[in-house]
Design a protein around this motif. Structure first.
Motif, PDB file in Angstrom:
ATOM      1  N   GLN A  19      58.647   1.849  39.843  1.00 44.71           N
ATOM      2  CA  GLN A  19      59.236   0.816  39.000  1.00 44.71           C
ATOM      3  C   GLN A  19      58.508   0.710  37.671  1.00 44.71           C
ATOM      4  O   GLN A  19      58.955   0.000  36.783  1.00 44.71           O
ATOM      5  N   SER A  20      57.427   1.453  37.541  1.00 45.47           N
ATOM      6  CA  SER A  20      56.722   1.477  36.263  1.00 45.47           C
ATOM      7  C   SER A  20      57.015   2.804  35.582  1.00 45.47           C
ATOM      8  O   SER A  20      57.385   3.778  36.222  1.00 45.47           O
ATOM      9  N   GLY A  21      56.882   2.830  34.301  1.00 51.63           N
ATOM     10  CA  GLY A  21      57.139   4.042  33.534  1.00 51.63           C
ATOM     11  C   GLY A  21      57.607   3.657  32.151  1.00 51.63           C
ATOM     12  O   GLY A  21      57.634   2.483  31.788  1.00 51.63           O
ATOM     13  N   VAL A  22      57.978   4.652  31.405  1.00 46.93           N
ATOM     14  CA  VAL A  22      58.419   4.404  30.039  1.00 46.93           C
ATOM     15  C   VAL A  22      59.938   4.331  30.003  1.00 46.93           C
ATOM     16  O   VAL A  22      60.622   5.262  30.420  1.00 46.93           O
ATOM     17  N   ALA A  23      60.453   3.215  29.561  1.00 48.74           N
ATOM     18  CA  ALA A  23      61.862   3.035  29.229  1.00 48.74           C
ATOM     19  C   ALA A  23      61.860   2.434  27.835  1.00 48.74           C
ATOM     20  O   ALA A  23      61.031   1.578  27.529  1.00 48.74           O
ATOM     21  N   VAL A  24      62.744   2.915  26.979  1.00 45.53           N
ATOM     22  CA  VAL A  24      62.714   2.488  25.583  1.00 45.53           C
ATOM     23  C   VAL A  24      64.041   1.876  25.163  1.00 45.53           C
ATOM     24  O   VAL A  24      65.081   2.150  25.753  1.00 45.53           O
ATOM     25  N   SER A  25      63.978   1.087  24.137  1.00 44.12           N
ATOM     26  CA  SER A  25      65.160   0.484  23.527  1.00 44.12           C
ATOM     27  C   SER A  25      65.848   1.519  22.648  1.00 44.12           C
ATOM     28  O   SER A  25      65.198   2.402  22.078  1.00 44.12           O
ATOM     29  N   GLY A  56      74.636  -0.202  37.130  1.00 42.46           N
ATOM     30  CA  GLY A  56      74.077   0.592  36.046  1.00 42.46           C
ATOM     31  C   GLY A  56      72.729   0.117  35.550  1.00 42.46           C
ATOM     32  O   GLY A  56      72.170   0.690  34.625  1.00 42.46           O
ATOM     33  N   ARG A  57      72.194  -0.924  36.155  1.00 36.34           N
ATOM     34  CA  ARG A  57      70.879  -1.431  35.735  1.00 36.34           C
ATOM     35  C   ARG A  57      69.767  -0.537  36.261  1.00 36.34           C
ATOM     36  O   ARG A  57      69.819  -0.068  37.391  1.00 36.34           O
ATOM     37  N   LEU A  58      68.760  -0.336  35.423  1.00 36.28           N
ATOM     38  CA  LEU A  58      67.617   0.486  35.777  1.00 36.28           C
ATOM     39  C   LEU A  58      66.815  -0.168  36.892  1.00 36.28           C
ATOM     40  O   LEU A  58      66.393  -1.320  36.777  1.00 36.28           O
ATOM     41  N   LEU A  59      66.615   0.569  37.989  1.00 35.74           N
ATOM     42  CA  LEU A  59      65.801   0.098  39.111  1.00 35.74           C
ATOM     43  C   LEU A  59      64.432   0.759  39.129  1.00 35.74           C
ATOM     44  O   LEU A  59      63.451   0.165  39.565  1.00 35.74           O
ATOM     45  N   GLY A  60      64.364   2.014  38.693  1.00 40.68           N
ATOM     46  CA  GLY A  60      63.114   2.755  38.724  1.00 40.68           C
ATOM     47  C   GLY A  60      63.308   4.155  38.187  1.00 40.68           C
ATOM     48  O   GLY A  60      64.376   4.502  37.672  1.00 40.68           O
ATOM     49  N   LEU A  61      62.267   4.964  38.337  1.00 37.92           N
ATOM     50  CA  LEU A  61      62.266   6.330  37.829  1.00 37.92           C
ATOM     51  C   LEU A  61      61.739   7.271  38.893  1.00 37.92           C
ATOM     52  O   LEU A  61      60.843   6.908  39.665  1.00 37.92           O
ATOM     53  N   VAL A  62      62.275   8.478  38.925  1.00 37.33           N
ATOM     54  CA  VAL A  62      61.776   9.541  39.797  1.00 37.33           C
ATOM     55  C   VAL A  62      61.508  10.748  38.908  1.00 37.33           C
ATOM     56  O   VAL A  62      62.382  11.159  38.134  1.00 37.33           O
ATOM     57  N   SER A  63      60.310  11.306  39.009  1.00 37.88           N
ATOM     58  CA  SER A  63      59.956  12.474  38.205  1.00 37.88           C
ATOM     59  C   SER A  63      59.864  13.720  39.080  1.00 37.88           C
ATOM     60  O   SER A  63      59.824  13.638  40.312  1.00 37.88           O
ATOM     61  N   GLU A  64      59.830  14.865  38.410  1.00 40.74           N
ATOM     62  CA  GLU A  64      59.622  16.128  39.120  1.00 40.74           C
ATOM     63  C   GLU A  64      58.343  16.054  39.950  1.00 40.74           C
ATOM     64  O   GLU A  64      58.319  16.458  41.109  1.00 40.74           O
ATOM     65  N   ALA A  65      57.293  15.536  39.335  1.00 42.71           N
ATOM     66  CA  ALA A  65      56.000  15.446  40.030  1.00 42.71           C
ATOM     67  C   ALA A  65      56.090  14.547  41.261  1.00 42.71           C
ATOM     68  O   ALA A  65      55.482  14.841  42.292  1.00 42.71           O
ATOM     69  N   THR A  72      67.151  19.744  37.394  1.00 44.44           N
ATOM     70  CA  THR A  72      67.177  21.120  36.909  1.00 44.44           C
ATOM     71  C   THR A  72      68.484  21.426  36.185  1.00 44.44           C
ATOM     72  O   THR A  72      68.479  22.133  35.181  1.00 44.44           O
ATOM     73  N   ARG A  73      69.589  20.885  36.661  1.00 44.32           N
ATOM     74  CA  ARG A  73      70.885  21.134  36.022  1.00 44.32           C
ATOM     75  C   ARG A  73      70.944  20.542  34.613  1.00 44.32           C
ATOM     76  O   ARG A  73      71.506  21.137  33.701  1.00 44.32           O
ATOM     77  N   HIS A  74      70.345  19.353  34.424  1.00 41.48           N
ATOM     78  CA  HIS A  74      70.460  18.674  33.133  1.00 41.48           C
ATOM     79  C   HIS A  74      69.201  18.767  32.273  1.00 41.48           C
ATOM     80  O   HIS A  74      69.188  18.264  31.153  1.00 41.48           O
ATOM     81  N   GLY A  75      68.141  19.393  32.792  1.00 49.30           N
ATOM     82  CA  GLY A  75      66.947  19.631  31.994  1.00 49.30           C
ATOM     83  C   GLY A  75      66.040  18.439  31.781  1.00 49.30           C
ATOM     84  O   GLY A  75      65.294  18.405  30.812  1.00 49.30           O
ATOM     85  N   PHE A  76      66.076  17.459  32.682  1.00 47.68           N
ATOM     86  CA  PHE A  76      65.193  16.303  32.563  1.00 47.68           C
ATOM     87  C   PHE A  76      64.055  16.414  33.562  1.00 47.68           C
ATOM     88  O   PHE A  76      64.236  16.911  34.669  1.00 47.68           O
ATOM     89  N   THR A  77      62.895  15.936  33.174  1.00 44.56           N
ATOM     90  CA  THR A  77      61.744  15.926  34.070  1.00 44.56           C
ATOM     91  C   THR A  77      61.618  14.602  34.805  1.00 44.56           C
ATOM     92  O   THR A  77      60.857  14.487  35.747  1.00 44.56           O
ATOM     93  N   THR A  78      62.363  13.618  34.356  1.00 45.98           N
ATOM     94  CA  THR A  78      62.400  12.296  34.979  1.00 45.98           C
ATOM     95  C   THR A  78      63.849  11.830  34.977  1.00 45.98           C
ATOM     96  O   THR A  78      64.569  12.052  34.003  1.00 45.98           O
ATOM     97  N   MET A  79      64.251  11.201  36.059  1.00 47.06           N
ATOM     98  CA  MET A  79      65.612  10.674  36.146  1.00 47.06           C
ATOM     99  C   MET A  79      65.554   9.181  36.435  1.00 47.06           C
ATOM    100  O   MET A  79      64.740   8.737  37.259  1.00 47.06           O
ATOM    101  N   PRO A  80      66.419   8.407  35.781  1.00 50.03           N
ATOM    102  CA  PRO A  80      66.495   6.991  36.124  1.00 50.03           C
ATOM    103  C   PRO A  80      67.216   6.801  37.455  1.00 50.03           C
ATOM    104  O   PRO A  80      68.108   7.579  37.802  1.00 50.03           O
ATOM    105  N   VAL A  81      66.808   5.790  38.174  1.00 50.64           N
ATOM    106  CA  VAL A  81      67.496   5.372  39.394  1.00 50.64           C
ATOM    107  C   VAL A  81      68.145   4.040  39.046  1.00 50.64           C
ATOM    108  O   VAL A  81      67.463   3.116  38.585  1.00 50.64           O
ATOM    109  N   VAL A  82      69.476   3.959  39.222  1.00 53.54           N
ATOM    110  CA  VAL A  82      70.216   2.770  38.815  1.00 53.54           C
ATOM    111  C   VAL A  82      70.977   2.171  39.986  1.00 53.54           C
ATOM    112  O   VAL A  82      71.343   2.864  40.930  1.00 53.54           O
ATOM    113  N   GLY A  83      71.205   0.874  39.885  1.00 56.72           N
ATOM    114  CA  GLY A  83      72.031   0.178  40.864  1.00 56.72           C
ATOM    115  C   GLY A  83      73.497   0.424  40.577  1.00 56.72           C
ATOM    116  O   GLY A  83      73.858   1.076  39.586  1.00 56.72           O
ATOM    117  N   THR A  84      74.355  -0.128  41.405  1.00 58.13           N
ATOM    118  CA  THR A  84      75.800   0.055  41.231  1.00 58.13           C
ATOM    119  C   THR A  84      76.293  -0.536  39.917  1.00 58.13           C
ATOM    120  O   THR A  84      77.330  -0.136  39.405  1.00 58.13           O
TER     121      THR A  84
END
Length: 133
Positions: A82-88, A42-51, A28-40
């Motif tokens: 661990q599935s979702g849209v991540a783009v280059s 910085g590598r993408l581990l997964g995604l968490v959405s509002e839903a 809510t603070r940053h206006g995203f509906t999905t947030m990446p979850v990263v390891g220490t």
């Protein structure tokens, strides 16, 4: 125009140990509906959405603290997909529009070498597309 030209930086991300309350507050603070979850690293581990957060069953325990009876907090790591849209960063805006529309997502992380380098919202893509229509 490419993702790197319209993405939001610096990147905001969750760690697997972030509570769902912390995840919701960051979204809510940053206006995203999905947030990446990263390891220490910085590598993408997964995604968490509002839903995902809204659908998460309330655990037995103290609803004010978010602590379950077994003592474990409700975390981004326990809920992430661990599935979702991540783009280059090199993905063209028209392709971003197609990918996000087809997947039904409103936010997506931008990833280079497995590391999250930015975030895109559907509004970012819409603005860029409308500006070049």
């Amino acid at each position: 125009m490419r993702a790197r030209e319209i993405m939001t930086t610096p990147t905001f991300a969750l760690t697997p140990s972030a509570t769902l309350a912390e995840a919701a507050e960051m979204m809510t603070r940053h206006g995203f509906t999905t947030m990446p979850v990263v390891g220490t690293d910085g590598r993408l581990l997964g995604l968490v959405s509002e839903a995902d957060i809204l659908r998460a069953p309330a655990p037995a325990g103290d609803p004010d603290s978010g602590v379950m009876l077994d003592g474990g907090p409700r975390t981004a790591g326990s809920l992430m997909r661990q599935s979702g849209v991540a783009v280059s960063a090199d993905t063209a805006v028209r392709e971003l529009a197609r990918l996000m529309t087809d997947a039904g997502v409103r936010s997506a992380p931008v990833v280079e070498g497995g590391h999250v380098v930015g975030m895109l919202t559907f509004q970012d893509v819409l603005r860029a597309t409308a500006g070049h229509a």
